[in-house]
Scaffold this motif. Structure first.
Motif, mmCIF file in Angstrom:
data_model
loop_
_atom_site.group_PDB
_atom_site.id
_atom_site.type_symbol
_atom_site.label_atom_id
_atom_site.label_comp_id
_atom_site.label_asym_id
_atom_site.label_seq_id
_atom_site.Cartn_x
_atom_site.Cartn_y
_atom_site.Cartn_z
ATOM 1 N N TYR A 1 40.576 38.933 33.149
ATOM 2 C CA TYR A 1 39.851 39.064 34.416
ATOM 3 C C TYR A 1 39.489 40.547 34.586
ATOM 4 O O TYR A 1 40.318 41.425 34.307
ATOM 5 C CB TYR A 1 40.703 38.604 35.591
ATOM 6 C CG TYR A 1 41.280 37.209 35.439
ATOM 7 C CD1 TYR A 1 40.620 36.100 35.953
ATOM 8 C CD2 TYR A 1 42.500 37.006 34.784
ATOM 9 C CE1 TYR A 1 41.154 34.821 35.817
ATOM 10 C CE2 TYR A 1 43.031 35.739 34.647
ATOM 11 C CZ TYR A 1 42.354 34.643 35.163
ATOM 12 O OH TYR A 1 42.886 33.381 35.019
ATOM 13 N N ASP B 1 38.594 37.583 38.999
ATOM 14 C CA ASP B 1 37.262 38.147 38.815
ATOM 15 C C ASP B 1 36.770 37.931 37.385
ATOM 16 O O ASP B 1 37.424 38.351 36.424
ATOM 17 C CB ASP B 1 37.276 39.652 39.115
ATOM 18 C CG ASP B 1 37.738 39.959 40.535
ATOM 19 O OD1 ASP B 1 37.363 39.196 41.446
ATOM 20 O OD2 ASP B 1 38.476 40.952 40.710
ATOM 21 N N ASN B 2 35.613 37.282 37.260
ATOM 22 C CA ASN B 2 34.905 37.152 35.979
ATOM 23 C C ASN B 2 35.822 36.713 34.828
ATOM 24 O O ASN B 2 35.977 37.425 33.830
ATOM 25 C CB ASN B 2 34.230 38.477 35.615
ATOM 26 C CG ASN B 2 33.338 38.997 36.717
ATOM 27 O OD1 ASN B 2 32.493 38.269 37.229
ATOM 28 N ND2 ASN B 2 33.547 40.261 37.097
ATOM 29 N N PRO C 1 33.169 32.611 28.444
ATOM 30 C CA PRO C 1 33.225 32.822 29.897
ATOM 31 C C PRO C 1 33.385 31.478 30.621
ATOM 32 O O PRO C 1 32.788 30.472 30.234
ATOM 33 C CB PRO C 1 31.867 33.462 30.200
ATOM 34 C CG PRO C 1 31.378 34.002 28.892
ATOM 35 C CD PRO C 1 31.902 33.062 27.853
#
Length: 537
Positions: free
Chosen positions: A512, A451-452, A491
């Motif tokens: 994450y 995630d991210n 990112p």
């Protein structure tokens, strides 16, 4: 006929004066060859010396005589100096010798195949029915991302022992035909929500070592920590595990002489080795073959899931260690989630261990990490750490954001950090962030499908780092600049691979985060490749 006695010495002739024309007194008289001349005491009675008859003192030499004597002395000194110089020169001249160089061959060994071990799925003791309480079973499967700069990667499961599920994956890459070692990396990510086990975990696929430090975990009530050891080699390994805690070294029965066959995997409950530990640090050493060791921690607070994580090895003991990314999250949400003593480990802490017998004076430099490299003024925290025991330091009073932690000390130490998060529904998760070693020159970075994801980079050098970061799939090339001693966040997309080139040193990690979930992976340097050696027959 002459009487021979007339020629004999007569005492009364000894000092008979003889006048020689000018009436000067001559006191010389040839002594008899057969009798010595008796000694005369000048102070005896009746013996009077006539001062006028005494021999005149010798006159000083003239200039010519002085020069003659000086010339002789100089000649003697010069001769001695020449002799000394000849002797010294003879001593310095090397004695002729005959040297025969033994035959030799300069050989560069062929690079061996590379391997990486992905920790595999999150594990629990027992199954969902509660049976087989001492046997590890898998909680789903992780997603693995791997890449190399050349060659095809093979993936094989490790052979699980003691009846446990087969989980870890051994990635292998053959050496290049030219003997070079291609860049090779892998990572994994897993999200789980099964009963008491809720959260996410990411990990780098690590390279085998013969000495690894694991900073993380706990064996107090509600905290389950498993030690997973995989031998990716071709020969058996013998492993010794040392356990340290807040009270010092722990005697752990069965922690030495652990046999792990080639390609095998063994899982241990750390509570079975040392129960009731709030802040353990483990050292895993092997002989015969190198191994990959990781920890898995699951937390349950009474009946509330508290998160999961995989702990990979920290940088070896050093007087300077760096944690690239230490998130400082919503303080108000964390404080509200602390409902009692069971929830105190939601707080952010740094965990240290100082091997040996000498305490450490350390400085923790916290620098805010930004996307543009403008880090602001760092904050220093001075601490004193006892030797031989594990110390935890509560970190707070920082504004929300992500910080790099640079720890310098006068004696070597190991370090890691624990960070927790609280989601919008009240769900909690945590991550262990070990200090990482610096990579040099170039590296391959695989970002797991989490995630991210955000890449965190710290430049420890005294000059700015300017390097290239290229997407291995699209070929997109990005120029990155990090000031001296600074840090930066970038990112990225999950499941991507990046090749970094042209830098001196960097400390790297990937973070994450989701709603109520948090995890991270390290990026460590690869082992040294083959170097030329001289072979003598």
């Amino acid at each position: 006929m002459t009487d021979p006695r007339d020629d004999q010495f007569r005492p009364d002739d000894q000092f008979r004066p003889q006048r020689d024309g000018d009436d000067e007194i001559d006191l010389t008289h040839p002594a008899s060859p057969s009798m010595p001349t008796p000694a005369i005491d000048p102070f005896a009675a009746g013996n009077v010396i006539d001062e006028e008859a005494a021999p005149a003192p010798r006159q000083p030499r003239g200039v010519k005589g002085t020069l003659l004597v000086s010339a002789r002395l100089l000649t003697a000194v010069a001769g001695a100096a020449v002799a000394a110089a000849v002797i010294a020169a003879a001593a310095l001249v090397p004695i002729p010798s005959v040297v025969s160089e033994p035959p030799s061959v300069r050989v560069t060994p062929v690079a061996d195949a590379q391997s990486r071990v992905c920790p595999g799925p999150l594990l629990r003791l027992g199954d969902e029915t509660g049976a087989q309480a001492t046997t590890a079973s898998a909680l789903g499967e992780p997603t693995i991302t791997s890449a190399s700069s050349g060659g095809r990667i093979a993936s094989d499961p490790a052979t699980a022992l003691d009846g446990a599920d087969s989980g870890a994956r051994i990635l292998s890459l053959p050496a290049d035909s030219g003997g070079d070692q291609p860049l090779f990396a892998g990572s994994q990510f897993q999200s789980v929500a099964r009963g008491d086990f809720v959260g996410s975990a990411a990990a780098e696929c690590g390279e085998a070592k013969d000495d690894a430090w694991l900073v993380g975990g706990a064996t107090t009530t509600g905290r389950t920590t498993l030690l997973v050891i995989v031998n990716p080699g071709d020969v058996s390994a013998t492993v010794d595990v040392s356990v340290f805690s807040e009270t010092g070294a722990v005697t752990a029965p069965g922690a030495t002489g652990i046999a792990i066959p080639a390609g095998g995997e063994r899982v241990f409950s750390v509570a079975g080795l040392a129960p009731g530990l709030q802040s353990p640090v483990l050292r895993v050493q092997s002989t015969g073959a190198r191994v990959v060791a990781t920890l898995q921690q699951m937390t349950v607070r009474t009946l509330t899931p508290g998160g999961v994580d995989i702990v990979t090895p920290a940088a070896a003991p050093s007087t300077e260690v760096i944690i690239p990314a230490l998130p400082m999250l919503d303080h108000d949400a964390l404080e509200a989630a602390v409902l009692g003593e069971e929830f105190l480990d939601l707080n952010t802490v740094l965990r240290f261990f100082v091997p040996g017998a000498e305490l450490a004076h350390a400085t923790i430099t916290m620098t805010r990490v930004t996307s543009d490299g403008r880090n602001g003024e760092p904050v220093d925290i001075d601490v004193t750490l006892d030797a031989g025991v594990v110390t935890e330091l509560l970190i707070g009073e920082f504004e929300e954001g992500t910080y790099s932690a640079r720890i310098t000390a006068d004696v070597p130490l190991v370090a890691g950090a624990r960070v927790s998060t609280v989601g919008s529904t009240g769900a909690t998760d945590f991550v262990w962030l070990p200090a990482v070693s610096a990579v040099a020159d170039e590296t391959l970075l695989t970002v797991a499908e989490g995630d991210n994801p955000v890449v965190y980079l710290v430049n420890p050098a005294e000059s700015a780092a300017e390097f290239a970061m290229e997407d291995a799939d699209s070929g997109t090339r990005t120029s990155v600049t990090i000031p001296a001693g600074g840090a930066r966040s970038i990112p990225v997309d999950g499941g991507t691979t990046w090749q970094l080139t042209g830098f001196e040193q960097l400390h790297l990690s990937v973070g994450y985060s989701g709603d109520g979930t948090i995890s991270g992976q390290t990026v460590n340097p690869r082992a040294a490749g083959s170097s030329p050696i001289t072979v003598y027959p």
